[in-house]
Design an enzyme around this catalytic site. Structure first.
Site, mmCIF file in Angstrom:
data_model
loop_
_atom_site.group_PDB
_atom_site.id
_atom_site.type_symbol
_atom_site.label_atom_id
_atom_site.label_comp_id
_atom_site.label_asym_id
_atom_site.label_seq_id
_atom_site.Cartn_x
_atom_site.Cartn_y
_atom_site.Cartn_z
ATOM 1 N N ARG A 1 -3.145 10.676 6.056
ATOM 2 C CA ARG A 1 -3.203 9.288 6.523
ATOM 3 C C ARG A 1 -2.663 8.327 5.467
ATOM 4 N NH1 ARG A 1 -6.822 4.954 5.744
ATOM 5 N NH2 ARG A 1 -8.441 6.141 4.684
ATOM 6 N N HIS B 1 -8.664 11.037 -1.864
ATOM 7 C CA HIS B 1 -8.097 9.782 -2.363
ATOM 8 C C HIS B 1 -7.873 9.943 -3.863
ATOM 9 C CE1 HIS B 1 -7.659 5.558 -3.306
ATOM 10 N NE2 HIS B 1 -7.733 5.236 -2.035
ATOM 11 N N HIS C 1 -12.241 11.730 0.892
ATOM 12 C CA HIS C 1 -12.220 10.361 1.385
ATOM 13 C C HIS C 1 -12.175 10.240 2.901
ATOM 14 C CE1 HIS C 1 -11.452 6.103 1.188
ATOM 15 N NE2 HIS C 1 -10.272 6.205 1.776
ATOM 16 N N GLN D 1 -8.470 14.307 3.543
ATOM 17 C CA GLN D 1 -7.774 13.480 2.558
ATOM 18 C C GLN D 1 -8.604 13.306 1.281
ATOM 19 O OE1 GLN D 1 -6.814 9.007 3.138
ATOM 20 N NE2 GLN D 1 -4.863 10.071 2.945
ATOM 21 N N LEU E 1 -15.019 4.821 -4.560
ATOM 22 C CA LEU E 1 -13.617 4.455 -4.371
ATOM 23 C C LEU E 1 -13.164 3.272 -5.233
ATOM 24 C CD1 LEU E 1 -11.226 5.304 -2.537
ATOM 25 C CD2 LEU E 1 -11.667 3.203 -1.304
ATOM 26 N N ARG F 1 -1.109 9.177 -0.607
ATOM 27 C CA ARG F 1 -2.286 9.679 -1.325
ATOM 28 C C ARG F 1 -2.212 11.156 -1.658
ATOM 29 N NH1 ARG F 1 -6.653 6.151 2.098
ATOM 30 N NH2 ARG F 1 -6.037 4.236 1.061
ATOM 31 N N PHE G 1 0.850 -1.189 0.000
ATOM 32 C CA PHE G 1 0.000 0.000 0.000
ATOM 33 C C PHE G 1 0.883 1.234 0.000
ATOM 34 C CE2 PHE G 1 -4.558 0.806 0.625
ATOM 35 C CZ PHE G 1 -5.071 -0.431 0.294
ATOM 36 N N GLU H 1 -6.862 1.594 -3.230
ATOM 37 C CA GLU H 1 -5.432 1.714 -3.463
ATOM 38 C C GLU H 1 -4.809 0.327 -3.668
ATOM 39 O OE1 GLU H 1 -3.707 4.514 -0.767
ATOM 40 O OE2 GLU H 1 -1.834 3.406 -0.728
HETATM 41 C C1 LIG Z 1 -14.989 3.346 0.364
HETATM 42 C C2 LIG Z 1 -14.002 3.366 1.498
HETATM 43 C C3 LIG Z 1 -12.974 2.446 1.545
HETATM 44 C C4 LIG Z 1 -12.058 2.467 2.604
HETATM 45 N N1 LIG Z 1 -11.049 1.533 2.626
HETATM 46 C C5 LIG Z 1 -10.197 1.514 3.679
HETATM 47 C C6 LIG Z 1 -9.189 0.514 3.770
HETATM 48 O O1 LIG Z 1 -9.073 -0.372 2.943
HETATM 49 N N2 LIG Z 1 -8.343 0.563 4.827
HETATM 50 C C7 LIG Z 1 -8.443 1.509 5.799
HETATM 51 O O2 LIG Z 1 -7.659 1.487 6.743
HETATM 52 N N3 LIG Z 1 -9.415 2.458 5.738
HETATM 53 C C8 LIG Z 1 -10.295 2.467 4.712
HETATM 54 N N4 LIG Z 1 -11.276 3.433 4.664
HETATM 55 C C9 LIG Z 1 -11.468 4.335 5.808
HETATM 56 C C10 LIG Z 1 -12.150 3.552 6.941
HETATM 57 O O3 LIG Z 1 -13.065 2.647 6.400
HETATM 58 C C11 LIG Z 1 -12.904 4.447 7.899
HETATM 59 O O4 LIG Z 1 -12.116 5.536 8.287
HETATM 60 C C12 LIG Z 1 -13.297 3.679 9.163
HETATM 61 O O5 LIG Z 1 -13.935 2.481 8.802
HETATM 62 C C13 LIG Z 1 -14.176 4.509 10.044
HETATM 63 O O6 LIG Z 1 -14.695 3.714 11.060
HETATM 64 P P1 LIG Z 1 -15.573 4.342 12.208
HETATM 65 O O7 LIG Z 1 -15.909 3.220 13.117
HETATM 66 O O8 LIG Z 1 -14.847 5.491 12.780
HETATM 67 O O9 LIG Z 1 -16.871 4.934 11.490
HETATM 68 P P2 LIG Z 1 -17.973 4.304 10.504
HETATM 69 O O10 LIG Z 1 -17.673 2.925 10.100
HETATM 70 O O11 LIG Z 1 -18.171 5.311 9.428
HETATM 71 O O12 LIG Z 1 -19.260 4.242 11.408
HETATM 72 C C14 LIG Z 1 -19.937 5.388 11.831
HETATM 73 C C15 LIG Z 1 -21.140 4.949 12.649
HETATM 74 O O13 LIG Z 1 -21.712 6.066 13.279
HETATM 75 C C16 LIG Z 1 -23.099 5.989 13.222
HETATM 76 N N5 LIG Z 1 -23.607 7.356 13.342
HETATM 77 C C17 LIG Z 1 -23.116 8.482 12.763
HETATM 78 N N6 LIG Z 1 -23.848 9.539 13.142
HETATM 79 C C18 LIG Z 1 -24.793 9.084 13.985
HETATM 80 C C19 LIG Z 1 -25.860 9.687 14.710
HETATM 81 N N7 LIG Z 1 -26.113 11.002 14.646
HETATM 82 N N8 LIG Z 1 -26.645 8.890 15.468
HETATM 83 C C20 LIG Z 1 -26.436 7.565 15.534
HETATM 84 N N9 LIG Z 1 -25.458 6.949 14.871
HETATM 85 C C21 LIG Z 1 -24.644 7.695 14.119
HETATM 86 C C22 LIG Z 1 -23.398 5.285 11.918
HETATM 87 O O14 LIG Z 1 -24.636 4.626 11.999
HETATM 88 C C23 LIG Z 1 -22.239 4.284 11.844
HETATM 89 O O15 LIG Z 1 -22.607 3.097 12.508
HETATM 90 C C24 LIG Z 1 -12.181 3.438 3.613
HETATM 91 C C25 LIG Z 1 -13.229 4.349 3.577
HETATM 92 C C26 LIG Z 1 -14.105 4.343 2.516
HETATM 93 C C27 LIG Z 1 -15.194 5.395 2.485
#
Ligand SMILES: Cc1cc2nc3c(=O)[nH]c(=O)nc-3n(C[C@H](O)[C@H](O)[C@H](O)COP(=O)(O)OP(=O)(O)OC[C@H]3O[C@@H](n4cnc5c(N)ncnc54)[C@H](O)[C@@H]3O)c2cc1C
Length: 601
Positions: free
Chosen positions: A415, A263, A373, A261, A273, A307, A140, A276
């Site tokens: 990142r 992407h 992203h 960021q 997306l 990135r 990566f 990568e």
């Molecule tokens: C398409 C894509 C691909 C990616 N690929 C990678 C990868 O391969 N490797 C990597 O390291 N990172 C990757 N990332 C980044 C990574 O996925 C995210 O940064 C990470 O998963 C975020 O996790 P989280 O638990 O912080 O939030 P999230 O998984 O976004 O979860 C947020 C949660 O908050 C809840 N929520 C939000 N607001 C409220 C509210 N007001 N009330 C109640 N619930 C709420 C939602 O329901 C959800 O459950 C990628 C991101 C994207 C968009």
């Protein structure tokens, strides 16, 4: 699953007087309440559930969280395929962050990364495998051998291009097994904070339109990122950054919001997306002249530079007229990888590109452009994920944050790919452990104030009855487009100043919105209006922060201040939203092992 206790005892009922018509059965009590059900939140829930009773409020069904969309991998120096060390991973992360990441937080992350992946494996997470059965690893961007002296290293553990999906499902199953109580499709509207102690959350049950109060000893925010502040984004519709809005409204600052960021490889024109991992498997970036243009920008690391470097390269090619056919995209060519390997390692990408733009990636190149992203900044926390009321050392009791909404600052100004899933699982776990300690410590529930839901109910009533002429959908589209145009890959003072005025204008127009849908059941017009309100609050900090930071560092590229300026700007921004406007404060970067150097790839 156990029912929540509710507040059925009469003394409490008497005290709370059914605040403003909220019936007692809508008042819940859990030792720990977690907002969100992505990787950070679930990882925290699982740990906390070992010590106490946990309720999870989530606006999406847990497995629909954006974490499930993550494709490429999760970083850990397991050295399953070749030599690797946490010190190498640490160096890469610090350099990737353009020296703005806090090195104590980074060290914790990279040292514990192998235990995170093994822990997930032991819970049954189906990673892709090497021929001898170990967790497979891929390359990566920015992850290198020997402190950057060697080439790219195989460090990203993955499950084909569905890594987030398998991690999320595994954690969710474990939470169910450990009797975490889920309130799915509940929308958190506000935090209940009194006398510097967080006592719970006010939430809306989206299915009924009823307001609920969640009383807790401690609250963890795992609400994810805000890609939806931009018109071209890889993020899901739900990624509106609500958690940032929630903390701003109780007076907490946000950290390093100017670092967004982009992407490099979003599918043109939607921004979806293209992992990568596609470059990790050998994909080439090609401009209109058929050149592998990364030769000019990062001659050593080429398509596996970080990135920010590649996004700037692509944007420059496009801006200077070398986009394909002069348009706003370049090509990502995977054909030489071969059809069999593509189908095995990048099946989801093949499907998405075919469905959305009708291109068979084994036969033709993919049109791509930079796409919003990831949010490097967010809610300031300490190493145990306590939210810092002043952004520095003062803990706001009972409130924690982890994952993309938080800024413990492992990513600094940029990142590296695969470090975010790692951060979410790891810091979620640390938050869960700290919460468990707090809950186990026999702490009493801090009293729920009688007026707990009052300001929230007022605001909700205003929106539910709003009859203004402005439409949220129109405001949002215009706003997202302006953010993309004026606060994107490249920025300058003129555009940012105009944009800041514009944000204030949007905030005024928001006061004149009208909501036509009066229904209680899944009123998405209302929910979108609430989301947009939060977004306007914190987006002002992104723009003001970008205008304020007069240097280029990581993902923040100012064309009027092209150099990194360590003398004046090797520091974190803290932005407070006050009645008089935005107030900035700063805090130093924690530097332990690696002193800042020029960042060349
Ligand atoms: C398409 C894509 C691909 C990616 N690929 C990678 C990868 O391969 N490797 C990597 O390291 N990172 C990757 N990332 C980044 C990574 O996925 C995210 O940064 C990470 O998963 C975020 O996790 P989280 O638990 O912080 O939030 P999230 O998984 O976004 O979860 C947020 C949660 O908050 C809840 N929520 C939000 N607001 C409220 C509210 N007001 N009330 C109640 N619930 C709420 C939602 O329901 C959800 O459950 C990628 C991101 C994207 C968009």
């Amino acid at each position: 699953m156990p029912e929540s206790e509710g507040l059925r005892n009469e003394e409490e009922a008497e005290r709370l007087h059914e605040p403003r018509g909220i019936p007692l059965h809508n008042i819940h009590r859990h030792d720990v309440v977690i907002v969100g059900a992505g990787l950070a939140a679930l990882s925290g829930a699982l740990e906390a559930a070992k010590a106490g009773d946990v309720g999870v409020i989530t606006k999406l069904f847990p497995t629909r969280s954006h974490s499930g969309a993550a494709q490429g991998g999760i970083a850990a120096s397991l050295a399953n395929e070749e030599e690797d060390h946490w010190e190498w991973h640490m160096f890469d992360t610090v350099k990737g962050s353009d020296y703005l990441g806090d090195q104590d937080a980074i060290e914790i992350m990279v040292r514990e990364a192998p235990s995170v992946v093994r822990g997930m494996e032991h819970m049954g997470c189906p990673f892709s495998r090497t021929e001898d059965g170990r967790v497979a690893q891929r390359k990566f961007g920015g992850h290198t051998k020997d402190f950057g002296r060697g080439g790219p290293v195989l460090r990203a553990c993955y499950a084909a291009d569905r890594t987030g999906h398998v991690l999320l499902h595994t954690l969710w199953e474990q939470c169910v097994k450990h009797q975490v109580r889920f309130y799915s499709e509940y929308y958190a509207l506000s935090l209940i904070v009194k006398d510097r102690v967080c006592r719970g959350v006010v939430a809306l049950d989206m299915a009924t339109g009823e307001v609920h109060i969640f009383h807790a000893k401690a609250v963890l925010l795992g609400t994810g990122g805000y890609g939806r502040a931009f018109s071209i984004t890889s993020n899901s519709l739900a990624n509106t950054g609500d958690g940032l809005g929630l903390v701003l409204r109780v007076g907490i600052p946000l950290e390093d919001m100017e670092f967004v960021q982009f992407h490099p490889t979003g599918l043109y024109p939607h921004g979806i997306l293209i992992t990568e991992g596609a470059r990790g498997e050998g994909g080439h970036l090609i401009n209109d002249k058929g050149e592998r243009f990364m030769e000019r920008y990062a001659p050593e690391k080429m398509e596996l530079a970080p990135r920010d470097v590649i996004s700037r390269a692509i944007q420059t090619e496009i801006d200077e007229g070398r986009g394909i056919g002069g348009k706003g995209y370049v090509h990502l060519d995977l054909r030489h990888i071969g059809g069999d390997k593509i189908r095995e390692l990048l099946p989801q990408i093949a499907e998405v590109v075919l469905k959305f733009v009708g291109v068979d990636i084994t036969k033709a190149p993919i049109p791509i452009q930079p796409t919003a992203h990831y949010s490097m900044g967010g809610i300031p926390t300490d190493l145990d994920c306590h939210v810092l009321a002043d952004g520095k050392g003062e803990i706001l009791k009972g409130l924690y944050a982890a994952g993309e909404c938080a800024c413990v600052s492992v990513h600094g100004a940029n990142r590296l790919g695969t470090n975010s899933l790692l951060e979410a699982v790891l810091y979620g776990r640390r938050a869960g452990r700290a919460l468990a300690q707090e809950a186990k410590g026999g702490l009493p529930f801090a009293e729920l104030p009688e007026e707990a839901a009052e300001p929230t109910l007022k605001e909700l009533e205003w929106l539910q009855g709003a009859k203004g002429e402005e439409k949220v959908a129109d405001l949002r589209t215009g706003f997202q487009e302006e953010m993309m145009a004026k606060c994107g890959v490249f920025r300058d003072e003129k555009d940012l100043s105009l944009l800041l005025e514009s944000v204030k204008e949007y905030q005024k127009r928001y006061q004149k919105v009208g909501i036509k849908d009066r229904s209680k059941c899944f009123n998405t017009e209302l929910i979108e209006a609430i989301e947009f309100g939060y977004l306007l609050d914190f987006a002002e900090l992104i723009v003001a922060g970008a205008l304020n930071r007069q240097e280029s560092r990581g993902a923040h590229a100012r064309i009027d201040y092209r150099e990194r300026d360590d003398t004046n700007w090797l520091k974190h921004t803290l932005a407070f939203k006050t009645d008089e406007g935005i107030r900035f404060d700063y805090k130093p970067v924690t530097i332990t092992r690696f002193k800042p150097k020029a960042r060349v790839y």
